[in-house]
Design a protein around this motif. Structure first.
Motif, PDB file in Angstrom:
ATOM      1  N   GLU A  94     -16.926 -27.864 -37.296  1.00 38.56           N
ATOM      2  CA  GLU A  94     -15.800 -26.969 -37.016  1.00 38.56           C
ATOM      3  C   GLU A  94     -14.968 -27.501 -35.850  1.00 38.56           C
ATOM      4  O   GLU A  94     -15.461 -28.238 -34.995  1.00 38.56           O
ATOM      5  N   VAL A  95     -13.683 -27.108 -35.826  1.00 33.69           N
ATOM      6  CA  VAL A  95     -12.774 -27.554 -34.781  1.00 33.69           C
ATOM      7  C   VAL A  95     -13.031 -26.771 -33.503  1.00 33.69           C
ATOM      8  O   VAL A  95     -13.204 -25.547 -33.526  1.00 33.69           O
ATOM      9  N   VAL A  96     -13.054 -27.468 -32.385  1.00 31.07           N
ATOM     10  CA  VAL A  96     -13.355 -26.866 -31.080  1.00 31.07           C
ATOM     11  C   VAL A  96     -12.055 -26.598 -30.326  1.00 31.07           C
ATOM     12  O   VAL A  96     -11.085 -27.360 -30.429  1.00 31.07           O
ATOM     13  N   CYS A  97     -12.013 -25.488 -29.594  1.00 33.09           N
ATOM     14  CA  CYS A  97     -10.869 -25.169 -28.734  1.00 33.09           C
ATOM     15  C   CYS A  97     -10.752 -26.247 -27.665  1.00 33.09           C
ATOM     16  O   CYS A  97     -11.700 -26.499 -26.911  1.00 33.09           O
ATOM     17  N   ASP A  98      -9.588 -26.901 -27.591  1.00 35.06           N
ATOM     18  CA  ASP A  98      -9.404 -27.988 -26.630  1.00 35.06           C
ATOM     19  C   ASP A  98      -9.425 -27.499 -25.194  1.00 35.06           C
ATOM     20  O   ASP A  98      -9.891 -28.198 -24.291  1.00 35.06           O
ATOM     21  N   LEU A 110      -9.235 -21.103 -33.332  1.00 32.62           N
ATOM     22  CA  LEU A 110      -8.675 -20.181 -34.317  1.00 32.62           C
ATOM     23  C   LEU A 110      -7.434 -20.773 -34.989  1.00 32.62           C
ATOM     24  O   LEU A 110      -7.225 -20.619 -36.193  1.00 32.62           O
ATOM     25  N   LYS A 111      -6.605 -21.496 -34.194  1.00 31.37           N
ATOM     26  CA  LYS A 111      -5.392 -22.111 -34.725  1.00 31.37           C
ATOM     27  C   LYS A 111      -5.150 -23.434 -34.003  1.00 31.37           C
ATOM     28  O   LYS A 111      -5.623 -23.654 -32.885  1.00 31.37           O
ATOM     29  N   SER A 112      -4.384 -24.302 -34.660  1.00 27.84           N
ATOM     30  CA  SER A 112      -3.912 -25.536 -34.031  1.00 27.84           C
ATOM     31  C   SER A 112      -2.394 -25.461 -33.934  1.00 27.84           C
ATOM     32  O   SER A 112      -1.731 -25.017 -34.876  1.00 27.84           O
ATOM     33  N   CYS A 113      -1.861 -25.889 -32.799  1.00 29.16           N
ATOM     34  CA  CYS A 113      -0.410 -25.868 -32.573  1.00 29.16           C
ATOM     35  C   CYS A 113       0.127 -27.285 -32.764  1.00 29.16           C
ATOM     36  O   CYS A 113      -0.308 -28.224 -32.077  1.00 29.16           O
ATOM     37  N   LEU A 114       1.077 -27.436 -33.683  1.00 34.89           N
ATOM     38  CA  LEU A 114       1.649 -28.747 -33.974  1.00 34.89           C
ATOM     39  C   LEU A 114       2.657 -29.183 -32.920  1.00 34.89           C
ATOM     40  O   LEU A 114       3.079 -30.343 -32.923  1.00 34.89           O
ATOM     41  N   SER A 119      -5.650 -27.394 -30.099  1.00 37.32           N
ATOM     42  CA  SER A 119      -6.313 -26.335 -30.861  1.00 37.32           C
ATOM     43  C   SER A 119      -6.773 -25.256 -29.888  1.00 37.32           C
ATOM     44  O   SER A 119      -7.291 -25.560 -28.803  1.00 37.32           O
ATOM     45  N   TYR A 120      -6.583 -23.976 -30.279  1.00 36.24           N
ATOM     46  CA  TYR A 120      -6.864 -22.863 -29.382  1.00 36.24           C
ATOM     47  C   TYR A 120      -7.848 -21.886 -30.011  1.00 36.24           C
ATOM     48  O   TYR A 120      -7.792 -21.612 -31.221  1.00 36.24           O
ATOM     49  N   CYS A 121      -8.726 -21.333 -29.155  1.00 34.38           N
ATOM     50  CA  CYS A 121      -9.560 -20.212 -29.579  1.00 34.38           C
ATOM     51  C   CYS A 121      -8.707 -18.941 -29.484  1.00 34.38           C
ATOM     52  O   CYS A 121      -7.545 -18.987 -29.070  1.00 34.38           O
ATOM     53  N   VAL A 132       7.874 -15.903 -25.508  1.00 40.12           N
ATOM     54  CA  VAL A 132       8.949 -16.078 -26.495  1.00 40.12           C
ATOM     55  C   VAL A 132       9.059 -17.533 -26.936  1.00 40.12           C
ATOM     56  O   VAL A 132       9.140 -17.832 -28.128  1.00 40.12           O
ATOM     57  N   THR A 133       9.068 -18.458 -25.984  1.00 38.81           N
ATOM     58  CA  THR A 133       9.231 -19.880 -26.345  1.00 38.81           C
ATOM     59  C   THR A 133       8.027 -20.389 -27.131  1.00 38.81           C
ATOM     60  O   THR A 133       8.177 -21.210 -28.040  1.00 38.81           O
ATOM     61  N   LEU A 134       6.846 -19.901 -26.793  1.00 36.01           N
ATOM     62  CA  LEU A 134       5.648 -20.360 -27.508  1.00 36.01           C
ATOM     63  C   LEU A 134       5.560 -19.759 -28.900  1.00 36.01           C
ATOM     64  O   LEU A 134       4.913 -20.326 -29.791  1.00 36.01           O
ATOM     65  N   LYS A 135       6.211 -18.616 -29.108  1.00 37.75           N
ATOM     66  CA  LYS A 135       6.209 -18.016 -30.443  1.00 37.75           C
ATOM     67  C   LYS A 135       6.925 -18.899 -31.456  1.00 37.75           C
ATOM     68  O   LYS A 135       6.697 -18.782 -32.665  1.00 37.75           O
ATOM     69  N   LEU A 136       7.797 -19.772 -30.950  1.00 37.46           N
ATOM     70  CA  LEU A 136       8.539 -20.668 -31.842  1.00 37.46           C
ATOM     71  C   LEU A 136       7.699 -21.854 -32.302  1.00 37.46           C
ATOM     72  O   LEU A 136       8.101 -22.579 -33.213  1.00 37.46           O
ATOM     73  N   HIS A 137       6.553 -22.058 -31.677  1.00 39.84           N
ATOM     74  CA  HIS A 137       5.697 -23.188 -32.052  1.00 39.84           C
ATOM     75  C   HIS A 137       5.108 -22.970 -33.445  1.00 39.84           C
ATOM     76  O   HIS A 137       4.857 -21.836 -33.855  1.00 39.84           O
ATOM     77  N   LYS A 138       4.854 -24.063 -34.126  1.00 40.29           N
ATOM     78  CA  LYS A 138       4.288 -24.003 -35.481  1.00 40.29           C
ATOM     79  C   LYS A 138       2.766 -24.040 -35.395  1.00 40.29           C
ATOM     80  O   LYS A 138       2.181 -25.022 -34.927  1.00 40.29           O
ATOM     81  N   LEU A 139       2.137 -22.949 -35.854  1.00 40.25           N
ATOM     82  CA  LEU A 139       0.677 -22.849 -35.855  1.00 40.25           C
ATOM     83  C   LEU A 139       0.147 -23.063 -37.265  1.00 40.25           C
ATOM     84  O   LEU A 139       0.801 -22.740 -38.253  1.00 40.25           O
ATOM     85  N   MET A 140      -1.053 -23.598 -37.356  1.00 39.39           N
ATOM     86  CA  MET A 140      -1.693 -23.805 -38.657  1.00 39.39           C
ATOM     87  C   MET A 140      -3.199 -23.645 -38.486  1.00 39.39           C
ATOM     88  O   MET A 140      -3.702 -23.507 -37.369  1.00 39.39           O
TER      89      MET A 140
END
Length: 372
Positions: A94-98, A110-114, A119-121, A132-140
């Motif tokens: 499994e992917v680990v929170c960086d 839980l998600k990775s930000c491109l 990768s974030y828990c 607001v600015t981080l909401k524009l980031h693409k998560l997957m």
């Protein structure tokens, strides 16, 4: 504790608004994540402090503030440990929170930000839901090796696909060496490739059905061959029991020969069925992988792995392979041809019976084992 020594806001980078990672201090006294300040100053002629806008005549040499880093890491652990959501330890694979990994914690991402290439828990993903600015980031969905999604030359996200060179490129690539090439987004290319996947799935499914059908044909031919062998054995028993003792040994030899041929047919049939099953298994495996690629949202993963599974695997030309069911026919006749003239009447009767049986086999088109 760190929270008693400094206000909590002192542990948050003013650029990314997250707890400091590798904090550095500018000559004007403000603190930033090392990666954040470097990204701000990258490609600029004048270096300014993002907090106070102070300009520096030359790019300042900054290094990690070790003491402040220890405080920030301690505060980061306190946040993780006090989070309302229970920690989910990352299992093997499994992917680990960086962010947690920087503090030696192995927490499931839980998600990775491109955009952040991190990768974030659930706890450290919270700023991407609030700022607001981080909401524009693409998560997957969390993936490993996020650096592989970056252009090695321009250090930008691989978000375009060059159809001329069949490779993923960044936006800068499309404006330089790929300027005159036909370029589309990786999402558009992935969508078209999924259409090709559907066709390949249909082709593979057809190949699987053909091999399943061929397997049934071989099994039916084996049954006919078995029946034919049994009939020959019975016929040889009837004939040889009526003969004198001097040809008793010949009877045994003939039976053994028939059985050996039958065993050879069975071995051959088993080998063919085994090879068919191997090809079916490989085709099913590729079909399953293509089904997974068809449903994936990971477009780059699809483009990188699709070419290796869409081409048909090496297979036999099964139309030229058959098992003749009448392999044993004629064995007894050839044996009787060597005995005395007194057996000629039996030979003639047997020959007529064989001709009738051969005609029966030739008319059984249902089993089409020869030259389908």
């Amino acid at each position: 504790m760190a929270s008693n020594m400094l206000p909590e806001k002192q542990f948050y980078c003013p650029v990314c608004e997250q707890v400091f990672t590798d904090p550095v201090t500018t000559p004007c006294g403000h603190n930033f994540c090392q990666a954040c300040i470097q990204s701000k100053w990258e490609g600029t002629d004048v270096c300014q402090c993002p907090a106070c806008d102070r300009s520096f005549p030359s790019r300042p040499e900054i290094s990690i503030n070790i003491a402040f880093k220890e405080l920030a890491d301690t505060f980061k652990q306190m946040i993780v440990c006090s989070s309302a959501a229970p920690l989910s330890s990352a299992q093997p694979g499994e992917v680990v929170c960086d962010v947690c990994a920087a503090t030696s914690l192995q927490v499931k991402a839980l998600k990775s930000c491109l955009v952040c290439l991190t990768s974030y828990c659930e706890s450290h993903l919270e700023p991407h839901k609030r700022v607001v600015t981080l909401k524009l980031h693409k998560l997957m969905e969390p993936v490993k090796n996020l650096q592989d999604r970056m252009c090695k030359k321009h250090e930008r996200l691989l978000e375009m696909f060059c159809r001329d060179e069949q490779k993923c490129v960044c936006q800068f690539c499309t404006e330089t060496e790929h300027r005159d090439h036909k370029v589309v987004s990786v999402q558009d290319e992935s969508t078209e490739r999924k259409v090709l996947i559907k066709k390949s799935e249909a082709d593979f499914q057809e190949m699987i059905q053909e091999r399943l059908k061929k397997g049934e044909e071989i099994k039916n031919c084996l049954k006919l061959s078995t029946v034919s062998g049994e009939m020959e054995v019975k016929e040889s028993d009837r004939l040889f029991t009526s003969l004198i003792h001097t040809i008793k040994e010949r009877e045994t030899e003939v039976n053994a020969e028939i059985k050996e041929k039958q065993k050879a047919v069975e071995r051959r049939a088993e080998e063919l069925i085994s090879e068919l099953q191997q090809e079916i298994t490989e085709l099913q495996r590729r079909n399953t992988e293509m089904e997974e690629l068809k449903n994936t949202e990971d477009h780059l993963h699809l483009l990188q792995h699709l070419p290796s599974i869409t081409s048909p695997p090496p297979t036999k030309e099964w139309m030229e392979i058959n098992i003749p069911p009448e392999l044993c026919v004629g064995t007894v006749r050839r044996a009787l041809s060597k005995v005395e003239r007194t057996l000629m009447n039996e030979m003639e009767n047997l020959k007529k019976e064989e001709m009738k049986r051969m005609q029966t086999y030739a008319g059984m088109h249902t089993f089409k084992c020869i030259n389908k």
